[in-house]
Design a protein around this motif. Structure first.
Motif, PDB file in Angstrom:
ATOM      1  N   ALA A 210      -0.375 -29.314   0.395  1.00  9.68           N
ATOM      2  CA  ALA A 210       0.924 -29.985   0.321  1.00  9.68           C
ATOM      3  C   ALA A 210       1.505 -29.972  -1.084  1.00  9.68           C
ATOM      4  N   SER A 211       0.711 -29.606  -2.078  1.00 13.18           N
ATOM      5  CA  SER A 211       1.242 -29.495  -3.435  1.00 13.18           C
ATOM      6  C   SER A 211       2.057 -28.223  -3.630  1.00 13.18           C
ATOM      7  N   GLY A 212       1.874 -27.268  -2.732  1.00 16.74           N
ATOM      8  CA  GLY A 212       2.606 -26.016  -2.837  1.00 16.74           C
ATOM      9  C   GLY A 212       1.800 -24.948  -3.558  1.00 16.74           C
ATOM     10  N   TYR A 213       2.505 -23.968  -4.092  1.00 18.60           N
ATOM     11  CA  TYR A 213       1.909 -22.859  -4.856  1.00 18.60           C
ATOM     12  C   TYR A 213       1.003 -21.973  -3.999  1.00 18.60           C
ATOM     13  N   ASP A 214       1.224 -21.975  -2.669  1.00 24.54           N
ATOM     14  CA  ASP A 214       0.368 -21.188  -1.782  1.00 24.54           C
ATOM     15  C   ASP A 214       0.877 -19.758  -1.723  1.00 24.54           C
ATOM     16  N   ILE A 215       0.651 -19.046  -2.821  1.00 24.79           N
ATOM     17  CA  ILE A 215       1.146 -17.670  -2.939  1.00 24.79           C
ATOM     18  C   ILE A 215       0.181 -16.876  -3.816  1.00 24.79           C
ATOM     19  N   ALA A 216      -0.008 -15.615  -3.460  1.00 26.77           N
ATOM     20  CA  ALA A 216      -0.886 -14.739  -4.227  1.00 26.77           C
ATOM     21  C   ALA A 216      -0.348 -13.317  -4.151  1.00 26.77           C
ATOM     22  N   LEU A 217      -0.724 -12.526  -5.131  1.00 25.42           N
ATOM     23  CA  LEU A 217      -0.346 -11.114  -5.181  1.00 25.42           C
ATOM     24  C   LEU A 217      -1.607 -10.260  -5.240  1.00 25.42           C
ATOM     25  N   LEU A 218      -1.593  -9.171  -4.497  1.00 23.59           N
ATOM     26  CA  LEU A 218      -2.718  -8.246  -4.458  1.00 23.59           C
ATOM     27  C   LEU A 218      -2.273  -6.907  -5.030  1.00 23.59           C
ATOM     28  N   ARG A 219      -3.005  -6.437  -6.019  1.00 26.99           N
ATOM     29  CA  ARG A 219      -2.726  -5.102  -6.536  1.00 26.99           C
ATOM     30  C   ARG A 219      -3.581  -4.103  -5.772  1.00 26.99           C
ATOM     31  N   LEU A 220      -2.952  -3.093  -5.197  1.00 30.50           N
ATOM     32  CA  LEU A 220      -3.669  -2.103  -4.412  1.00 30.50           C
ATOM     33  C   LEU A 220      -4.245  -1.029  -5.329  1.00 30.50           C
ATOM     34  N   SER A 221      -5.315  -0.421  -4.879  1.00 27.64           N
ATOM     35  CA  SER A 221      -5.996   0.585  -5.695  1.00 27.64           C
ATOM     36  C   SER A 221      -5.180   1.859  -5.842  1.00 27.64           C
ATOM     37  N   SER A 222      -4.259   2.088  -4.922  1.00 32.59           N
ATOM     38  CA  SER A 222      -3.354   3.231  -5.016  1.00 32.59           C
ATOM     39  C   SER A 222      -2.027   2.851  -4.381  1.00 32.59           C
ATOM     40  N   SER A 223      -1.032   3.677  -4.571  1.00 34.78           N
ATOM     41  CA  SER A 223       0.304   3.373  -4.055  1.00 34.78           C
ATOM     42  C   SER A 223       0.454   3.849  -2.616  1.00 34.78           C
ATOM     43  N   ALA A 224       1.149   3.035  -1.829  1.00 34.85           N
ATOM     44  CA  ALA A 224       1.436   3.408  -0.448  1.00 34.85           C
ATOM     45  C   ALA A 224       2.409   4.582  -0.405  1.00 34.85           C
ATOM     46  N   SER A 225       2.294   5.378   0.640  1.00 34.35           N
ATOM     47  CA  SER A 225       3.292   6.414   0.916  1.00 34.35           C
ATOM     48  C   SER A 225       4.364   5.797   1.797  1.00 34.35           C
ATOM     49  N   LEU A 226       5.562   5.656   1.272  1.00 34.06           N
ATOM     50  CA  LEU A 226       6.648   5.022   2.018  1.00 34.06           C
ATOM     51  C   LEU A 226       7.236   6.010   3.017  1.00 34.06           C
ATOM     52  N   ASN A 227       7.413   5.557   4.244  1.00 35.95           N
ATOM     53  CA  ASN A 227       7.962   6.395   5.311  1.00 35.95           C
ATOM     54  C   ASN A 227       8.601   5.476   6.343  1.00 35.95           C
ATOM     55  N   SER A 228       8.882   5.957   7.529  1.00 30.52           N
ATOM     56  CA  SER A 228       9.553   5.126   8.527  1.00 30.52           C
ATOM     57  C   SER A 228       8.646   4.017   9.066  1.00 30.52           C
ATOM     58  N   TYR A 229       7.336   4.105   8.801  1.00 22.83           N
ATOM     59  CA  TYR A 229       6.393   3.101   9.288  1.00 22.83           C
ATOM     60  C   TYR A 229       5.959   2.121   8.213  1.00 22.83           C
ATOM     61  N   VAL A 230       6.109   2.512   6.956  1.00 19.79           N
ATOM     62  CA  VAL A 230       5.679   1.702   5.818  1.00 19.79           C
ATOM     63  C   VAL A 230       6.826   1.647   4.826  1.00 19.79           C
ATOM     64  N   GLN A 231       7.385   0.448   4.638  1.00 20.44           N
ATOM     65  CA  GLN A 231       8.505   0.257   3.724  1.00 20.44           C
ATOM     66  C   GLN A 231       8.319  -1.021   2.934  1.00 20.44           C
TER      67      GLN A 231
ATOM     68  N   TRP B 229       8.720  -3.947  11.690  1.00 21.27           N
ATOM     69  CA  TRP B 229       8.615  -4.771  10.477  1.00 21.27           C
ATOM     70  C   TRP B 229       7.713  -3.996   9.514  1.00 21.27           C
ATOM     71  N   PRO B 230       8.237  -2.922   8.911  1.00 21.73           N
ATOM     72  CA  PRO B 230       7.376  -1.948   8.228  1.00 21.73           C
ATOM     73  C   PRO B 230       6.745  -2.431   6.929  1.00 21.73           C
ATOM     74  N   TRP B 231       7.107  -3.627   6.462  1.00 22.81           N
ATOM     75  CA  TRP B 231       6.468  -4.199   5.274  1.00 22.81           C
ATOM     76  C   TRP B 231       5.300  -5.115   5.644  1.00 22.81           C
ATOM     77  N   GLN B 232       5.146  -5.402   6.936  1.00 26.44           N
ATOM     78  CA  GLN B 232       4.050  -6.266   7.392  1.00 26.44           C
ATOM     79  C   GLN B 232       2.707  -5.544   7.194  1.00 26.44           C
ATOM     80  N   ILE B 233       1.755  -6.266   6.600  1.00 31.17           N
ATOM     81  CA  ILE B 233       0.415  -5.691   6.419  1.00 31.17           C
ATOM     82  C   ILE B 233      -0.621  -6.597   7.080  1.00 31.17           C
ATOM     83  N   SER B 234      -1.777  -6.009   7.370  1.00 30.95           N
ATOM     84  CA  SER B 234      -2.942  -6.770   7.816  1.00 30.95           C
ATOM     85  C   SER B 234      -3.923  -6.844   6.655  1.00 30.95           C
TER      86      SER B 234
END
Length: 265
Positions: A117-138, A40-45
């Motif tokens: 229960a009202s919803g809207y439980d979503i957030a976006l995080l801007r990273l300080s730099s861009s990930a290097s996409l490969n077979s482990y990170v997509q 699940w290469p898009w999963q982050i911690s």
């Protein structure tokens, strides 16, 4: 870090109160099995700094090379955050990980931490730099705006959350099969009732579920032969993570397409 939401507006049927799935370090998916590493290469911690060390608190999904989607309740406290990409075992450096600091946090403006229960439980995080996409990170695939999956559509929750309510811990990423429970069923009075909204997705309701530590992570659903992130893990029942007729509840990503686009462009 235990955060239990006590809703004052629950109906008189004494429905189980929602409980956030974000608690202390290293807590796991209930049931299921250990995922194949980096399958699940898009999963982050999502991790926070405390006493000079970083600790896992929530999951998330990499949706652009420098953007992560998670739950609002994971990041509505001011902390020093980092995102770990390409990880499998949180206790071991496997050489595939990418560590990114978070430069900005965007919480949905309608999020109310006193009313999950009202919803809207979503957030976006801007990273300080861009990930290097490969077979482990997509990048995760996101659904088209407004798409609602049918009852029993196959999906998997993934995360490092508890393996049982109050149960044992495992550092490895787990996955559990959670088919969609459609809104008409999930909103029945003996299920979640009015607590669940049509901007949410319910999945599971049996022996497998999300649990504390899984918050913000993806609900990965099979659509036309590929996995699409249809949900952001939000809450379970305070009666227990895998309580019957109380499936795990997710923020429905397709209800927030325009908001996401407005932030990340």
């Amino acid at each position: 870090m235990l955060r239990i939401l006590l809703l004052s507006v629950l109906v008189a049927l004494a429905l189980a109160e929602p409980r956030y799935l974000e608690e202390a370090p290293e807590e796991r998916v209930v049931g299921g099995e250990v995922a194949r590493p980096n399958s699940w290469p898009w999963q982050i911690s999502l991790q926070y700094l405390s006493g000079g060390s970083y600790y896992h608190t929530c999951g998330g999904s990499l949706i652009r090379a420098n953007w992560v989607m998670t739950a609002a309740h994971c990041v509505d406290t001011s902390r020093t955050w980092r995102v770990v990409l390409g990880d499998h075992n949180l206790n071991t450096n496997e050489g595939r990980e990418q560590y990114m600091s978070v430069s900005a946090v965007y919480i949905h403006p309608n999020w109310n931490s006193n009313s999950v229960a009202s919803g809207y439980d979503i957030a976006l995080l801007r990273l300080s730099s861009s990930a290097s996409l490969n077979s482990y990170v997509q990048l995760a695939s996101l659904p088209p705006s407004g798409q609602v999956l049918p009852h029993n559509n196959p999906c998997y929750i993934t995360g490092w959350g508890r393996t049982s309510t109050g149960g044992s811990l495992s550092a490895q990423l787990k996955q559990a099969y959670l088919p969609v429970v459609d809104y008409s069923n999930c909103s029945r009075s003996d299920w979640w009732g009015s607590t669940v909204k049509n901007t949410m997705v319910c999945a599971g309701g049996g022996s497998d579920s999300g649990c504390n530590g899984d918050s913000g992570g993806p609900l990965n659903c099979q659509v036309s032969g590929q996995y699409v992130v249809h949900g952001v893990t939000s809450f379970v029942s305070s009666l227990g993570c895998n309580t019957a007729k109380k499936p795990t509840v997710f923020t429905r990503v397709s209800a927030y397409t325009s908001w996401i686009s407005g932030i990340i462009g």
